[in-house]
Write a protein that holds these residues in place. Structure first.
Motif, PDB file in Angstrom:
ATOM      1  N   MET A  88      32.498  37.815  20.848  1.00  0.00           N
ATOM      2  CA  MET A  88      32.601  36.446  21.329  1.00  0.00           C
ATOM      3  C   MET A  88      31.318  36.063  22.070  1.00  0.00           C
ATOM      4  SD  MET A  88      36.500  35.896  22.630  1.00  0.00           S
ATOM      5  CE  MET A  88      37.754  35.395  21.442  1.00  0.00           C
ATOM      6  N   THR A  89      31.143  36.649  23.258  1.00  0.00           N
ATOM      7  CA  THR A  89      29.903  36.412  23.994  1.00  0.00           C
ATOM      8  C   THR A  89      29.489  37.719  24.636  1.00  0.00           C
ATOM      9  OG1 THR A  89      28.835  35.167  25.774  1.00  0.00           O
ATOM     10  CG2 THR A  89      31.160  35.660  26.066  1.00  0.00           C
ATOM     11  N   LYS A  90      28.210  37.955  24.735  1.00  0.00           N
ATOM     12  CA  LYS A  90      27.740  39.235  25.245  1.00  0.00           C
ATOM     13  C   LYS A  90      26.806  39.048  26.438  1.00  0.00           C
ATOM     14  CE  LYS A  90      30.127  41.788  22.574  1.00  0.00           C
ATOM     15  NZ  LYS A  90      31.244  42.562  23.168  1.00  0.00           N
ATOM     16  N   SER A  91      27.099  38.058  27.297  1.00  0.00           N
ATOM     17  CA  SER A  91      26.328  37.890  28.521  1.00  0.00           C
ATOM     18  C   SER A  91      27.133  38.445  29.687  1.00  0.00           C
ATOM     19  CB  SER A  91      26.002  36.413  28.759  1.00  0.00           C
ATOM     20  OG  SER A  91      27.191  35.646  28.816  1.00  0.00           O
ATOM     21  N   LEU A  92      26.444  38.952  30.691  1.00  0.00           N
ATOM     22  CA  LEU A  92      27.097  39.566  31.837  1.00  0.00           C
ATOM     23  C   LEU A  92      28.004  38.554  32.535  1.00  0.00           C
ATOM     24  CD1 LEU A  92      27.146  42.157  33.644  1.00  0.00           C
ATOM     25  CD2 LEU A  92      25.396  41.022  35.049  1.00  0.00           C
ATOM     26  N   ILE A  93      29.228  38.994  32.863  1.00  0.00           N
ATOM     27  CA  ILE A  93      30.168  38.130  33.569  1.00  0.00           C
ATOM     28  C   ILE A  93      29.925  38.304  35.067  1.00  0.00           C
ATOM     29  CG2 ILE A  93      32.592  37.563  33.964  1.00  0.00           C
ATOM     30  CD1 ILE A  93      31.615  37.066  31.098  1.00  0.00           C
ATOM     31  N   LYS A  94      29.290  37.326  35.659  1.00  0.00           N
ATOM     32  CA  LYS A  94      28.918  37.407  37.068  1.00  0.00           C
ATOM     33  C   LYS A  94      29.521  36.284  37.901  1.00  0.00           C
ATOM     34  CE  LYS A  94      26.605  39.018  40.629  1.00  0.00           C
ATOM     35  NZ  LYS A  94      26.986  40.298  41.265  1.00  0.00           N
ATOM     36  N   ASN A  95      29.607  35.090  37.334  1.00  0.00           N
ATOM     37  CA  ASN A  95      30.049  33.919  38.087  1.00  0.00           C
ATOM     38  C   ASN A  95      31.420  33.446  37.603  1.00  0.00           C
ATOM     39  OD1 ASN A  95      27.610  33.622  39.701  1.00  0.00           O
ATOM     40  ND2 ASN A  95      26.625  33.029  37.774  1.00  0.00           N
ATOM     41  N   VAL A  96      32.413  33.516  38.478  1.00  0.00           N
ATOM     42  CA  VAL A  96      33.767  33.070  38.174  1.00  0.00           C
ATOM     43  C   VAL A  96      33.989  31.736  38.864  1.00  0.00           C
ATOM     44  CG1 VAL A  96      36.229  33.574  38.414  1.00  0.00           C
ATOM     45  CG2 VAL A  96      34.600  35.435  37.987  1.00  0.00           C
ATOM     46  N   VAL A  97      34.390  30.739  38.072  1.00  0.00           N
ATOM     47  CA  VAL A  97      34.657  29.400  38.605  1.00  0.00           C
ATOM     48  C   VAL A  97      36.142  29.099  38.453  1.00  0.00           C
ATOM     49  CG1 VAL A  97      34.190  26.922  38.395  1.00  0.00           C
ATOM     50  CG2 VAL A  97      32.333  28.586  38.078  1.00  0.00           C
ATOM     51  N   ILE A  98      36.778  28.733  39.552  1.00  0.00           N
ATOM     52  CA  ILE A  98      38.196  28.383  39.555  1.00  0.00           C
ATOM     53  C   ILE A  98      38.318  26.880  39.717  1.00  0.00           C
ATOM     54  CG2 ILE A  98      40.401  28.694  40.753  1.00  0.00           C
ATOM     55  CD1 ILE A  98      39.273  31.417  41.738  1.00  0.00           C
ATOM     56  N   LEU A  99      38.982  26.234  38.772  1.00  0.00           N
ATOM     57  CA  LEU A  99      39.185  24.791  38.844  1.00  0.00           C
ATOM     58  C   LEU A  99      40.575  24.517  39.389  1.00  0.00           C
ATOM     59  CD1 LEU A  99      38.453  21.864  38.400  1.00  0.00           C
ATOM     60  CD2 LEU A  99      39.152  22.103  36.000  1.00  0.00           C
ATOM     61  N   GLY A 100      40.631  23.996  40.604  1.00  0.00           N
ATOM     62  CA  GLY A 100      41.906  23.661  41.231  1.00  0.00           C
ATOM     63  C   GLY A 100      42.237  24.602  42.367  1.00  0.00           C
ATOM     64  N   GLY A 101      42.794  24.044  43.423  1.00  0.00           N
ATOM     65  CA  GLY A 101      43.179  24.848  44.580  1.00  0.00           C
ATOM     66  C   GLY A 101      44.669  25.125  44.559  1.00  0.00           C
ATOM     67  N   GLY A 102      45.360  24.723  45.609  1.00  0.00           N
ATOM     68  CA  GLY A 102      46.793  24.984  45.678  1.00  0.00           C
ATOM     69  C   GLY A 102      47.092  26.472  45.679  1.00  0.00           C
ATOM     70  N   THR A 103      48.341  26.811  45.460  1.00  0.00           N
ATOM     71  CA  THR A 103      48.756  28.216  45.483  1.00  0.00           C
ATOM     72  C   THR A 103      48.063  29.009  44.381  1.00  0.00           C
ATOM     73  OG1 THR A 103      50.923  27.448  46.249  1.00  0.00           O
ATOM     74  CG2 THR A 103      50.760  29.734  45.570  1.00  0.00           C
ATOM     75  N   ALA A 104      48.016  28.456  43.165  1.00  0.00           N
ATOM     76  CA  ALA A 104      47.421  29.179  42.040  1.00  0.00           C
ATOM     77  C   ALA A 104      45.936  29.434  42.263  1.00  0.00           C
ATOM     78  CB  ALA A 104      47.636  28.395  40.744  1.00  0.00           C
ATOM     79  N   GLY A 105      45.219  28.409  42.687  1.00  0.00           N
ATOM     80  CA  GLY A 105      43.780  28.538  42.863  1.00  0.00           C
ATOM     81  C   GLY A 105      43.398  29.531  43.941  1.00  0.00           C
ATOM     82  N   TRP A 106      44.061  29.433  45.091  1.00  0.00           N
ATOM     83  CA  TRP A 106      43.665  30.292  46.204  1.00  0.00           C
ATOM     84  C   TRP A 106      44.213  31.704  46.072  1.00  0.00           C
ATOM     85  CZ3 TRP A 106      39.482  29.185  48.448  1.00  0.00           C
ATOM     86  CH2 TRP A 106      39.089  27.853  48.616  1.00  0.00           C
ATOM     87  N   MET A 107      45.363  31.884  45.403  1.00  0.00           N
ATOM     88  CA  MET A 107      45.798  33.250  45.097  1.00  0.00           C
ATOM     89  C   MET A 107      44.797  33.911  44.151  1.00  0.00           C
ATOM     90  SD  MET A 107      49.980  33.095  44.654  1.00  0.00           S
ATOM     91  CE  MET A 107      50.147  34.873  44.371  1.00  0.00           C
ATOM     92  N   SER A 108      44.320  33.155  43.168  1.00  0.00           N
ATOM     93  CA  SER A 108      43.334  33.691  42.224  1.00  0.00           C
ATOM     94  C   SER A 108      42.043  34.047  42.933  1.00  0.00           C
ATOM     95  CB  SER A 108      43.052  32.657  41.122  1.00  0.00           C
ATOM     96  OG  SER A 108      44.214  32.304  40.425  1.00  0.00           O
ATOM     97  N   ALA A 109      41.560  33.138  43.770  1.00  0.00           N
ATOM     98  CA  ALA A 109      40.282  33.343  44.447  1.00  0.00           C
ATOM     99  C   ALA A 109      40.316  34.552  45.365  1.00  0.00           C
ATOM    100  CB  ALA A 109      39.910  32.087  45.240  1.00  0.00           C
ATOM    101  N   VAL A 110      41.367  34.647  46.187  1.00  0.00           N
ATOM    102  CA  VAL A 110      41.395  35.706  47.193  1.00  0.00           C
ATOM    103  C   VAL A 110      41.580  37.078  46.559  1.00  0.00           C
ATOM    104  CG1 VAL A 110      43.896  35.661  47.709  1.00  0.00           C
ATOM    105  CG2 VAL A 110      42.254  36.230  49.513  1.00  0.00           C
ATOM    106  N   LEU A 111      42.390  37.180  45.510  1.00  0.00           N
ATOM    107  CA  LEU A 111      42.617  38.493  44.905  1.00  0.00           C
ATOM    108  C   LEU A 111      41.398  38.948  44.110  1.00  0.00           C
ATOM    109  CD1 LEU A 111      44.711  40.733  44.757  1.00  0.00           C
ATOM    110  CD2 LEU A 111      45.505  39.761  42.596  1.00  0.00           C
TER     111      LEU A 111
END
Length: 497
Positions: free
Chosen positions: A1-24
């Protein structure tokens, strides 16, 4: 699919889903990745997911949260069970607890022993041997310091979802998660691969990323509106399509369980928090108008309301892919299963845990994505079947809604499970099934399914020994009750230390 290093994770949206994703992600991955969350204060969140199931303790533990601080910050209470009123028939109640009744033999579950004893005239029911149930009825709770598995008492929490999100946001930013305020105006894709390259905000900022987590709610701004992932509709099985939520003043006594009260075309939740009660009605818009739904809810609040009704429209089902290209849908963007068994927050947790187990390094691989999606599909379908069970196995004759769901065709997987239990009381746990045999047992028996037979090993226990064993188990389960504080006493002591 893609072979570039995964370094930057962007989360779209906050709330429970966004901040649970970010913190973990940040807690587990640390400096290996950069995490940026994009949200707008102008966009509200649904925020009615106030009840959880026991795996939330593992999530909090990984984060290193102090339970007393967590309870204070989120106005949380303890949840030992869900009490179901009017589901089997009017004026009938049962519990689905986070415990397990009795004590099983090596190859014979406890309910087989109990059924044989009942056939012989023993006067008792399943829940009398369940410590969670006994504590719910007595409105008591405390952790029991014991090595005896018969006294294990699983629990979860009720909490204010908006306060939980704010708590996790504070922790996330302390760990180094970058929060960007803004609304998305455009999304850039790679011309050949279709991968998301960046988000263009209304103020002109461009947020670039290698991996995107879509926590934009039911809108699914990335997974659906941009990638056209598709949706598998389950509304022919789960026929409620609306909810109305309304907070009310807290009760004097804080119950250690959720209540689910069935009405003529839907059901009502009551969730006790430290500072208020969460209330809502999940219903079918083919049977109730919005005004009728509000009237049913307000007539059954049991404490004065604290706000205006909040209406939510939904369509039960799931995205055909939770992971599509370089976008993972988490929370409501991945699908919707009504909150009957409090699985919404858990599905956020499991999606992020699954991603961390399969986190891409030197690019995203098709086999990795396929495995993630296979596991997600199985999880959604297993929870779907468990929720359908509550509706389908009913004996109500007072409304067409309940008659229709009783006679509807159901998934073959659920049909098979019900058939086996009806015949001989056997229960089996599918691989990775969120709900254990004890959960399926309580709902099946609570809804009125009585097996025709029991395991032959139950006949190997002589009647007098069987009766004595049941009496001893019941006494062991009841013994801690006298020493336990009330739920409110437990909360007051823990939260004020």
């Amino acid at each position: 699919m893609t072979k570039s290093l995964i370094k930057n994770v962007v989360i779209l949206g906050g709330g429970t889903a966004g901040w649970m994703s970010a913190v973990l992600i940040k807690k587990v991955m640390g400096s290996v990745v950069n995490v940026e969350l994009v949200e707008s204060e102008a966009i509200g969140t649904i925020g009615v997911g106030e009840a959880t199931i026991p795996p939330i303790q593992l999530f909090n533990s990984v984060l290193g949260l102090n339970e007393a601080e967590f309870l204070r910050e989120t106005k949380a209470t303890i949840k030992l069970a869900i009490k179901f009123d009017n589901w089997k028939e009017l004026n009938h109640s049962y519990y689905h607890t986070f415990g397990a009744a009795g004590k099983s033999l090596a190859f014979c579950h406890f309910h087989h022993l109990l059924q044989r004893a009942q056939n012989l005239g023993h006067q008792s029911h399943l829940w009398e041997y369940d410590l969670n149930y006994l504590c719910c009825e007595a409105e008591k709770f405390a952790k029991i310091n014991t090595q005896d598995p018969i006294l294990e008492m699983g629990y979860a929490y009720h909490f204010d979802a908006s306060l939980y999100a704010a708590y996790l946001r504070k922790l996330s930013e302390q760990m180094g998660v970058k929060r960007t305020e803004g609304m998305v105006n455009d999304v850039k894709q790679h011309k050949e691969s279709g991968f998301i390259e960046s988000l263009i905000l209304k103020d002109g900022q461009e947020i670039q990323g290698d991996l995107f987590i879509d926590c934009s709610g039911m809108a699914g701004l990335l997974t659906e509106k941009k990638l056209n992932t598709g949706y598998e509709d389950w509304s022919h099985w789960l026929r409620c399509d609306r909810a109305v939520a309304m907070p009310s003043e807290r009760f004097e006594n804080t119950l250690p369980y959720t209540r689910s009260i069935a009405h003529t075309a839907g059901w009502q939740w009551r969730i006790p928090l430290q500072h208020r009660n969460g209330n809502g009605l999940v219903y079918s818009s083919h049977h109730y108008s919005e005004d009728e739904a509000v009237n049913i809810l307000t007539d059954n609040l049991e404490s004065p309301s604290l706000g205006d009704p909040n209406f939510i429209r939904f369509r039960t089902g799931r995205r055909r892919k939770q992971w599509n290209k370089n976008v993972i849908a988490v929370g409501l963007s991945s699908g919707f299963l009504e909150p009957l068994e409090s699985t919404s927050i858990h599905l956020i947790q499991s999606a992020i845990v699954r991603l961390l187990h399969n986190f891409p390094h030197q690019g995203i691989d098709e086999s990795q994505v396929a495995e993630y999606n296979k596991q997600s599909k199985i999880e959604y379908e297993q929870i779907r079947d468990f929720i359908i069970l509550h509706y389908h196995v009913n004996e109500r004759t007072d409304s067409q809604f309940w008659i229709d769901v009783r006679h509807m065709d159901i998934p073959a997987s659920l049909k098979h499970k019900i058939k086996i239990f009806k015949e001989n009381g056997q229960l089996f746990r599918e691989q990775e099934d969120l709900f254990a045999e004890s959960s399926w047992l309580q709902v099946m028996m609570g809804q009125g399914i009585q097996p025709r037979d029991y395991h032959p090993l139950a006949d190997g226990v002589p009647q007098d020994k069987l009766f004595n064993m049941l009496d001893q188990i019941k006494a062991i389960k009841q013994e801690p009750l006298a020493k336990l504080p009330t739920h409110d006493e437990f909360l007051n002591k823990l939260c004020n230390t």
